[in-house]
Design an enzyme around this catalytic site. Structure first.
Site, PDB file in Angstrom:
ATOM      1  N   SER A  29       0.909  -1.156  -0.227  1.00 28.57           N
ATOM      2  CA  SER A  29       0.014  -0.111   0.093  1.00 28.57           C
ATOM      3  C   SER A  29       0.951   1.446   0.086  1.00 28.57           C
ATOM      4  O   SER A  29       0.259   2.150  -0.270  1.00 28.57           O
ATOM      5  CB  SER A  29      -0.920   0.123   1.285  1.00 28.57           C
ATOM      6  OG  SER A  29      -0.181  -0.082   2.419  1.00 28.57           O
ATOM      7  N   TYR A 168      14.194  -2.912  15.932  1.00 28.71           N
ATOM      8  CA  TYR A 168      14.055  -3.249  14.556  1.00 28.71           C
ATOM      9  C   TYR A 168      15.306  -3.965  13.984  1.00 28.71           C
ATOM     10  O   TYR A 168      15.224  -4.813  13.020  1.00 28.71           O
ATOM     11  CB  TYR A 168      13.972  -1.761  13.913  1.00 28.71           C
ATOM     12  CG  TYR A 168      13.776  -1.791  12.447  1.00 28.71           C
ATOM     13  CD1 TYR A 168      12.605  -1.952  11.785  1.00 28.71           C
ATOM     14  CD2 TYR A 168      14.740  -1.417  11.548  1.00 28.71           C
ATOM     15  CE1 TYR A 168      12.367  -2.025  10.281  1.00 28.71           C
ATOM     16  CE2 TYR A 168      14.684  -1.319  10.374  1.00 28.71           C
ATOM     17  CZ  TYR A 168      13.516  -1.704   9.906  1.00 28.71           C
ATOM     18  OH  TYR A 168      13.445  -1.794   8.240  1.00 28.71           O
ATOM     19  N   LYS A 172      15.689  -7.333  11.559  1.00 24.07           N
ATOM     20  CA  LYS A 172      16.025  -7.606  10.262  1.00 24.07           C
ATOM     21  C   LYS A 172      17.304  -8.539  10.150  1.00 24.07           C
ATOM     22  O   LYS A 172      17.432  -9.304   9.185  1.00 24.07           O
ATOM     23  CB  LYS A 172      16.604  -6.210   9.921  1.00 24.07           C
ATOM     24  CG  LYS A 172      15.368  -5.208   9.451  1.00 24.07           C
ATOM     25  CD  LYS A 172      14.511  -5.652   8.436  1.00 24.07           C
ATOM     26  CE  LYS A 172      13.370  -4.963   7.934  1.00 24.07           C
ATOM     27  NZ  LYS A 172      12.560  -5.551   6.809  1.00 24.07           N
TER      28      LYS A 172
END
Length: 305
Positions: A29, A168, A172
């Site tokens: 999106s 974060y 990853k």
């Protein structure tokens, strides 16, 4: 080019230039996912554009037509929705093949490490790690049937742990290792797995939540360091990044790690050749943690007086 690799190259070109090639893109999106959906459709793919919000995808549906862009609402942190999506594809795709799964959906988490609550941590790992692992498992047979490609949107944060981004970075780093191991396991099935270690790209993933009021860093110098994590640096446009990644996908090569986006190669060189103590010193100063340290020491000195 040897006969073996030329045959594989021709096979892949036949797959990807076939107008019935099927791609699944998560996080479609906005940002990278939106641009990838656009670029893949322009290169002949039928794209199942997956996202929690479908309204932004309607522009791409209008541009390329409903036969090319097929929006699908899904929250990949919910495994039941992933299973339902797999069942939908199995009934929708007559040949039972998905040529490309692009695991792109992402959740930001840019807080001081000790400010990360259970809920924030779980949300981040559910999207950035567990969601990708679950959808890869559920769609694996469809991808193997197509001898297709699986791509993960990794990050330079997965090879360099930046201050105020440690959770974060951990997600990853986890997905990097998952992709690398999966790359080996899928090779006998002629399925490629690519870990796209991504540098600066213009996206909407940046953290918008403020620092918690009870944070250890909730004082002027700490707030300055916290804001430094989102310094404006030159970033590649998501459309340019998408063009580069689609070229990688269409290529016959079988890489594991692919570095794309601003500063991606610089981060790779730093991680490989710069001693950790030097890298830490650079990050410490760049993120203004030296000023935080000075402020804490000054306050401590005043208290002792």
């Amino acid at each position: 080019m040897s006969c073996q690799y030329r045959t594989k190259w021709l096979d892949r070109q036949n797959i990807y230039y076939n107008k019935m090639s099927i791609a699944v893109v998560t996080g479609a999106s906005s940002g990278i996912g939106y641009s990838l959906t656009d670029e893949l459709a322009a290169n002949g793919f039928i794209v199942y554009a997956c996202a929690r919000r479908l309204e932004p995808i309607n522009d791409l549906k209008d541009r390329h037509g409903p036969e090319k862009i097929k929006p699908y609402q899904i929250d990949i942190s919910n495994n039941e929705e992933i299973v339902t999506f797999r069942q939908f594809l199995e009934s929708e795709l007559q040949n039972g093949k998905v040529d490309l799964l692009y695991n792109n959906a992402g959740q930001a988490c840019s807080f001081a490490t000790l400010d990360v609550t259970d809920r924030i941590m779980e949300d981040c790992f559910k999207v950035n790690v567990f969601g990708h692992i679950n959808i890869t498992r559920e769609l694996s047979k469809l991808i193997i049937n197509a001898k297709g490609t699986i791509v993960f949107t990794g990050s330079i944060a997965g090879i360099v742990s930046f201050p105020f981004m440690t959770t974060y970075s951990a997600t990853k780093a986890a997905i990097h290792q998952y992709a690398r191991g999966l790359h080996l396991e899928m090779k006998p099935f002629e399925v490629r797995v690519i870990n796209a270690i991504t540098g600066g790209v213009e996206t909407a993933i940046a953290e918008k939540r403020p620092m918690p009021s009870n944070s250890l860093f909730n004082f002027p110098e700490g707030l300055e360091a916290f804001k430094a994590r989102s310094k404006k640096v030159q970033k590649m446009s998501s459309s340019q990044y998408a063009k580069q990644m689609v070229k990688v996908i269409m290529n016959s090569n079988d890489p594991v790690d692919v570095y794309k986006g601003s500063f991606a190669m610089i981060a790779r060189v730093l991680a490989l050749f710069v001693p950790m103590w030097v890298l830490n010193k650079l990050l410490y100063k760049f993120n203004k943690l030296d000023k935080v340290e000075s402020s804490i020491k000054q306050k401590g000195a005043k208290k002792s007086l």
